[in-house]
Scaffold this motif. Structure first.
Motif, short mmCIF file in Angstrom:
data_model
loop_
_atom_site.label_atom_id
_atom_site.label_comp_id
_atom_site.label_asym_id
_atom_site.label_seq_id
_atom_site.Cartn_x
_atom_site.Cartn_y
_atom_site.Cartn_z
N SER A 168 1.12 -0.97 -0.12
CA SER A 168 -0.12 0.19 -0.41
C SER A 168 1.15 0.92 0.28
O SER A 168 1.25 2.08 0.85
CB SER A 168 -1.35 0.15 0.95
N PRO A 169 0.58 2.04 -1.05
CA PRO A 169 1.02 3.80 -0.61
C PRO A 169 0.52 4.55 0.06
O PRO A 169 0.73 5.82 0.32
CB PRO A 169 0.78 4.40 -2.41
N ILE A 170 -0.64 4.30 0.81
CA ILE A 170 -0.95 4.89 1.72
C ILE A 170 -0.51 4.44 3.30
O ILE A 170 -0.30 3.77 3.51
CB ILE A 170 -3.13 4.85 1.44
N HIS A 171 -0.28 6.21 4.04
CA HIS A 171 0.50 5.65 5.19
C HIS A 171 -1.14 4.80 6.10
O HIS A 171 0.65 3.77 7.04
CB HIS A 171 0.05 7.48 6.34
N GLY A 172 -1.91 4.82 6.92
CA GLY A 172 -2.94 3.98 7.89
C GLY A 172 -1.78 2.79 7.43
O GLY A 172 -2.03 1.69 8.03
N SER A 173 -2.55 2.22 5.81
CA SER A 173 -2.38 0.94 5.46
C SER A 173 -0.91 0.06 5.39
O SER A 173 -0.53 -0.83 5.89
CB SER A 173 -3.52 0.74 4.53
#
Length: 499
Positions: A168-173
């Motif tokens: 994932s390129p999204i912080h949370g995940s």
């Protein structure tokens, strides 16, 4: 070694909690032998949902023991402890340790390159040339940028993983994946797996400690050091390097140590009587053990966090005399002290909150990375040198990295900010039986994606477990009808090239 546990659910009924809290010490002690304390304990634990889940050993018969008791590893370990230096936000690999000379000449030019991050998917972008120069250091000739002049002196101790990938390129995940191997919440973190698999060698301190940045915790918060579906005793304990090391640890006002000990002994007797009819309740055993651990930590946690006992030379080595490096220096020094005292897994966060409070350089790359590298460079180098000087380096595995890297191109039409990059980024490890002065894997000539020996995050987790004496494909916890593993259902090999 029995590593598997099955979970059965049983409803508990709340009784007597409010009345119990109002009891005097004398009434409590008097009634402990008559069974009231057991009723009260049931009420307390039912009210907070504690008795809703029970577990027994895999055979369904064996009495569950102290969940944090030391356990034998699968094989002889190289490391006894792990210090994970988490650069929250995603440091740029092409500006730190992944030297890409072609980017300098392409600065400002628009080129075809596939990128995906917070700004969405793009097929081309404006190149942002590296803002620092690179040099080769040590006998091994490892490339390090000018961002890390102190760490560069440790080049021969570091093993660089230059082809890391994540889902994932999204912080949370991405944070959850780096910590638990999954992009979804609810799974045990790496430190929890080590606590579960090996127990703790120090009964006076937590086996898993987390130290946050003063600006706050990372996105998703405590989910990053959660024990997931395991009992809560395996989760991380947040600890501070200044002031009281643990919040709410002080003895109640007006209560002496002797009185508190007497209360705990009475409560322990009542708890054990309560547990006798509930053989195999792992969470009950964990809760009982936590009371005793908290009592011991009242004495030992402040001692472990007493940095004033360190020599002036050591304090200056970590940069405690410099306001710029003092905070992260204190946490690195405390990490070394915790390792000396047998703490199994320690995680330090550089950066918290949002935007430029961490390494998430979407705007001014030079300002962002200069700030965060300047805060951490000297303390990290000091940690490595101090561990070596004290004979702890070979048995302590140090890990550095963020949840992903950054793209070689600009995120916006103007400015030097880089978007997220989970296709290829750099992390490094040191100590704990790792080959120093090595570099494994590679990204393409722009640093956009891993092209040589791509290593998924699970490979890093497998390597850490392996160095701690655990077979990553054997360490399991039975939950939801499956033998759950940190590395997932597919066989996962450690990164042998650095071992």
């Amino acid at each position: 070694m029995a590593m598997e546990q099955t979970t059965n659910h049983q409803a508990g009924k709340s009784a007597g909690h409010a009345q119990f809290c109002r009891r005097t010490r004398r009434e409590f002690l008097w009634e402990a032998g008559g069974g009231f304390a057991s009723v009260a304990l049931t009420g307390m634990m039912s009210q907070d949902g504690f008795l809703n889940s029970q577990a027994v050993a895999a055979d369904g018969v064996s009495q569950f023991q102290n969940p944090l008791a030391p356990k034998d590893p699968h094989f002889k370990p190289k490391a006894k402890s792990v210090i994970f230096l988490f650069m929250y936000g995603g440091p740029s690999h092409v500006d730190t340790f992944d030297y890409k000379p072609k980017l300098y000449d392409l600065d400002g030019k628009t080129i075809p390159v596939k990128t995906k991050g917070r700004g969405g998917e793009k097929n081309e972008g404006r190149v942002v040339g590296p803002k620092w120069k690179f040099k080769q250091y040590g006998q091994s000739g490892q490339w390090v940028s000018d961002l890390f002049p102190h760490l560069a002196t440790c080049a021969d101790d570091l093993a660089f993983l230059k082809s890391m990938t994540a889902d994932s390129p999204i912080h949370g995940s991405a944070m959850l994946m780096m910590n638990s191997g999954r992009i979804l919440s609810g799974f045990p973190s790496l430190g929890s797996w080590l606590n579960y698999g090996l127990g703790t060698e120090n009964e006076n301190l937590p086996g898993y400690v987390v130290m946050l940045d003063p600006t706050g915790g990372p996105i998703s918060g405590a989910k990053n050091w959660s024990s997931g579906f395991m009992p809560a005793t395996y989760q991380g304990t947040t600890m501070r390097s200044e002031g009281a090391p643990l919040i709410d640890l002080r003895r109640p006002e007006g209560m002496s140590k002797a009185v508190q000990r007497e209360l705990l002994d009475a409560l322990k007797a009542a708890n054990e009587k309560h547990q006798a009819t509930r053989a195999g309740n792992s969470e009950l055993a964990a809760r009982i053990a936590s009371y005793e651990l908290a009592f011991k930590m009242q004495k030992h946690a402040p001692e472990a966090a007493d940095l004033a006992s360190e020599t002036k030379q050591t304090q200056e080595l970590y940069g405690l005399n410099n306001p710029r490096t003092a905070d992260f220096g204190r946490r690195c020094l405390l990490a070394r002290r915790l390792v000396e005292r047998g703490v199994r897994f320690i995680q330090l966060y550089s950066g918290g909150n949002h935007n430029d409070a961490n390494w998430d350089a979407h705007g001014d790359l030079f300002k962002n990375h200069s700030y965060h590298a300047g805060n951490t460079d000297q303390p990290i180098a000091a940690l490595i040198k101090d561990l070596k000087a004290r004979g702890l380096f070979d048995e302590t595995m140090v890990v550095w990295g963020g949840e992903f890297g950054r793209q070689p191109t600009a995120e916006y039409a103007k400015g030097t900010g880089r978007d997220h990059n989970s296709y290829g980024f750099t992390m490094w490890t040191a100590g704990g039986g790792v080959k120093g002065g090595t570099s494994v894997g590679a990204t393409d000539e722009l640093g956009a994606a891993a092209v040589e020996k791509p290593f998924h995050v699970k490979r890093l987790h497998a390597t850490i477990l392996n160095q701690m004496g655990m077979d990553p494909n054997r360490l399991s916890y039975f939950y939801g009808g499956l033998d759950q593993k940190l590395v997932g259902v597919e066989h996962t090999e450690p990164i042998h090239e650095i071992i």
